[in-house]
Design an enzyme around this catalytic site. Sequence first.
Site, PDB file in Angstrom:
ATOM      1  N   GLU A 117       5.193 -12.931   4.702  1.00  0.00           N
ATOM      2  CA  GLU A 117       4.400 -13.725   4.148  1.00  0.00           C
ATOM      3  C   GLU A 117       4.400 -15.178   4.290  1.00  0.00           C
ATOM      4  O   GLU A 117       4.554 -16.002   3.676  1.00  0.00           O
ATOM      5  CB  GLU A 117       4.209 -13.858   2.535  1.00  0.00           C
ATOM      6  CG  GLU A 117       3.742 -12.200   2.139  1.00  0.00           C
ATOM      7  CD  GLU A 117       3.596 -12.288   0.436  1.00  0.00           C
ATOM      8  OE1 GLU A 117       4.161 -12.922   0.027  1.00  0.00           O
ATOM      9  OE2 GLU A 117       3.129 -11.137   0.001  1.00  0.00           O
TER      10      GLU A 117
ATOM     11  N   GLU B 172       2.393  -3.961   1.457  1.00  0.00           N
ATOM     12  CA  GLU B 172       2.886  -3.742   0.173  1.00  0.00           C
ATOM     13  C   GLU B 172       1.711  -3.566  -0.566  1.00  0.00           C
ATOM     14  O   GLU B 172       0.643  -4.610  -0.838  1.00  0.00           O
ATOM     15  CB  GLU B 172       3.199  -5.367  -0.134  1.00  0.00           C
ATOM     16  CG  GLU B 172       4.379  -5.608   0.463  1.00  0.00           C
ATOM     17  CD  GLU B 172       5.112  -6.999  -0.072  1.00  0.00           C
ATOM     18  OE1 GLU B 172       4.732  -7.435  -1.066  1.00  0.00           O
ATOM     19  OE2 GLU B 172       6.024  -7.611   0.870  1.00  0.00           O
TER      20      GLU B 172
HETATM   21  C1  GAL Z   1       4.984 -10.326  -2.282  1.00  0.00           C
HETATM   22  C2  GAL Z   1       6.129 -10.402  -1.446  1.00  0.00           C
HETATM   23  C3  GAL Z   1       7.477  -9.467  -1.856  1.00  0.00           C
HETATM   24  C4  GAL Z   1       7.766  -9.397  -3.243  1.00  0.00           C
HETATM   25  C5  GAL Z   1       6.268  -9.235  -4.087  1.00  0.00           C
HETATM   26  C6  GAL Z   1       6.520  -9.329  -5.658  1.00  0.00           C
HETATM   27  O1  GAL Z   1       4.167 -11.373  -2.419  1.00  0.00           O
HETATM   28  O2  GAL Z   1       5.916 -10.184  -0.111  1.00  0.00           O
HETATM   29  O3  GAL Z   1       8.591  -9.801  -1.088  1.00  0.00           O
HETATM   30  O4  GAL Z   1       8.185 -10.538  -3.583  1.00  0.00           O
HETATM   31  O5  GAL Z   1       5.351 -10.115  -3.656  1.00  0.00           O
HETATM   32  O6  GAL Z   1       6.933 -10.371  -6.249  1.00  0.00           O
END
Ligand code: GAL
Length: 713
Positions: free
Chosen positions: A185, A341
């Site tokens: 990110e 994700e």
């Molecule tokens: C996303 C990030 C992950 C994890 C997730 C939950 O933005 O890429 O590493 O932190 O949020 O907080």
Amino acid sequence: MKPNLRLFLVLFASAALSRATFGAGPHVPVAKPFDLIAWNGGRFVYGVDYYPEAWDEGQWEKDAAMMEQAGINFVRLGEFAWAKMQPEEGRFDFAWLDRALKVLNAHGIRAVLGTPTAAPPAWLYARYPDIAAMDEHGVRYRFGSRRNYCLHNPDFLAATRRIVGAIAEHYKDHPGVLGWQIDNELGGPYCYDSYCQTAFQKWCRSKYPTLAALNRAWGTIFWGHTYTAWSQVPLPWNTLYEAHSPSLALDYNRFFSDSTADYLKFQAGILRRIAPSKAITHNEMGLFDAIDYSVLNASLDFVAWDNYPMFEPDYASYYGPALGHDLMRRSIENQSFMVMEQQGGLPGWQIFWGRQASPALYRVWAYQAIAHGADGVCFFRWRTSRFGTEQYWQGILDQDSYPNARYQVVAQMGKELPKLTELLDGSKVVSEVALLVSPDSRWAFHIQPLIEGAGASGGPKANFDYNRQLHEYYDARRRQGINVDVVFPQSEFSSYKVIIAPSLFVVDAPLVSKLRQFVEQGGALVLTYRSGVKDEHNVVTDHTLPGPLASLAGVAIHEFDPQTNQEQEIDAGAAGRFPARVWFDILEPSTAEVLATYAKGYYAGKAAVTRNRVGKGWVYYVGTESSSDNFYDHGAEAVAKQAGIAIGPKLPAGVEMATRQKEGERIVFLLNYTESAQTVTLEGSYRNALTGETESGQISIPPLDVKVLSTSK
Ligand code: GAL
């Protein structure tokens, strides 16, 4: 026997039967256009984000078996494991990762490895404290949390080169490693240290031929800010009580975005040189706006993004992720994309955020990604962490590894996907409508928020919000079952029938002539208030508004009225009256016809919405915003009819329809986000791709469920 123990015994038996082996891939550059399903050996990319480094090795085999049982064939690993991969300067340790990969690969699961630069180790900060970014008050961040490095610090770049090079060398021929996710990110924080200041001055020198040209472009005559040496050009750090020049600030935003893209390109260069057969991606953030993704993505093989539907404000609870998917899909033209994700549980950091979604909804959200073109879905995360900031951020499993209801839902989908893969492979989302996102305009609205509280969604006042406008126009099309692409100023426009460009605040001459050409050749362009106000230097035009867009719109704007508290009304004649809010451009048609007028106040009767004939096409100008969906539905229908775009079937609230297509085949996804059964009436006959049954007419979608239907076209 405890249910999880029973399950493990079943899993071990089945895993032994289905060990997959992967041949070493040919050492050739990655194919273009990139195809995720082919990349994953013909399997739909179905995965979880997994952190083996945080669990006892004894747990890995059980995890891999449970993943395989759920149909998981992909993991993302290692994106925060720098400290474990390189325990000290000059020493690398990949033995643990080799062992983890061996266990996973034996269960048919292949991996993307993160380059771990989002979380530099403590020893690196201790040795080179200046690798941390500096905030706008001149305070340097310190070790802790993550993502707080300076993109121009030479020690950080050297450390990046070493760790990325070491990973690439170690895994370049590993058949169980499909590729890399660079960092995590990317997107800040903004840095205001001397490395960035020098780099910004260099960036300005390459953009402006002379310092005099920069002074002219930025209008530094204002308050006598004229620079007499390049070294005087500042960063827009916090001054005592006044903001910096909007022109300086916009160029800083571009510089920061370019610096991020350069950093990614730097890593991609190392990876490609050492391991040309592995694909490169990055996990992005949809509508996140500090980075111009259309520039960043030039260095990637495919785009991935992180989709957390529960963060969406109410007004976009299911169209929010949809817009994110559509934006990410088009951010590299015509390429496959995936979700790296996908929300797999209730989010939370120090506290749990929000209420739990029904387990079934996680599956519908994952299908939504596929409906919008994703060829891969990877859930965040396999199991909730026992440690650190994200103890309350649920994965699929909780810390106890019990095969809970979310696991069952993931496993259900894991069984379904092989039935859909052949159908999905090679199919694309095709859209006749495009929504134009202007990164320059978004940055300019952040720098000068127009009216109080801009950017904040909701709240008691009707604030200006660029993204809300995107949704107003986007959601109306979705309610009518119309696919939408998200495009950027440099995208190809010619394949669309309609382009909607909300608040095109900053425009340059090339964009204006591209839009003119699009309209003259028969396209319909929808413009809205505060368009054509600024040139590419964030300087206000000295032409009558909407500036360079005035002759396209066929209107002149000599007066406008920003109102945060009071509602106006739009009178659209036979179509009815609609509430209006936020901003009121008072339109004086030159060549345009009037479609609606304001109903209240001293400008009652003046034009609010117009339409202008240009060449073979039309330009609509909407001088205001409405709080009513009906206003946007009415407009979307009128524009679609005039542009010859088919409107889909009537959709009940909480039901979404999206389509993909390929040679001779159309795939219709009906997604039901509600807790009751819903019905949609479709013309023609369809094959239910999951059951093989034929469906036609009134099609019922069970609560929190999806129908995937295919038909020949
Ligand atoms: C996303 C990030 C992950 C994890 C997730 C939950 O933005 O890429 O590493 O932190 O949020 O907080």
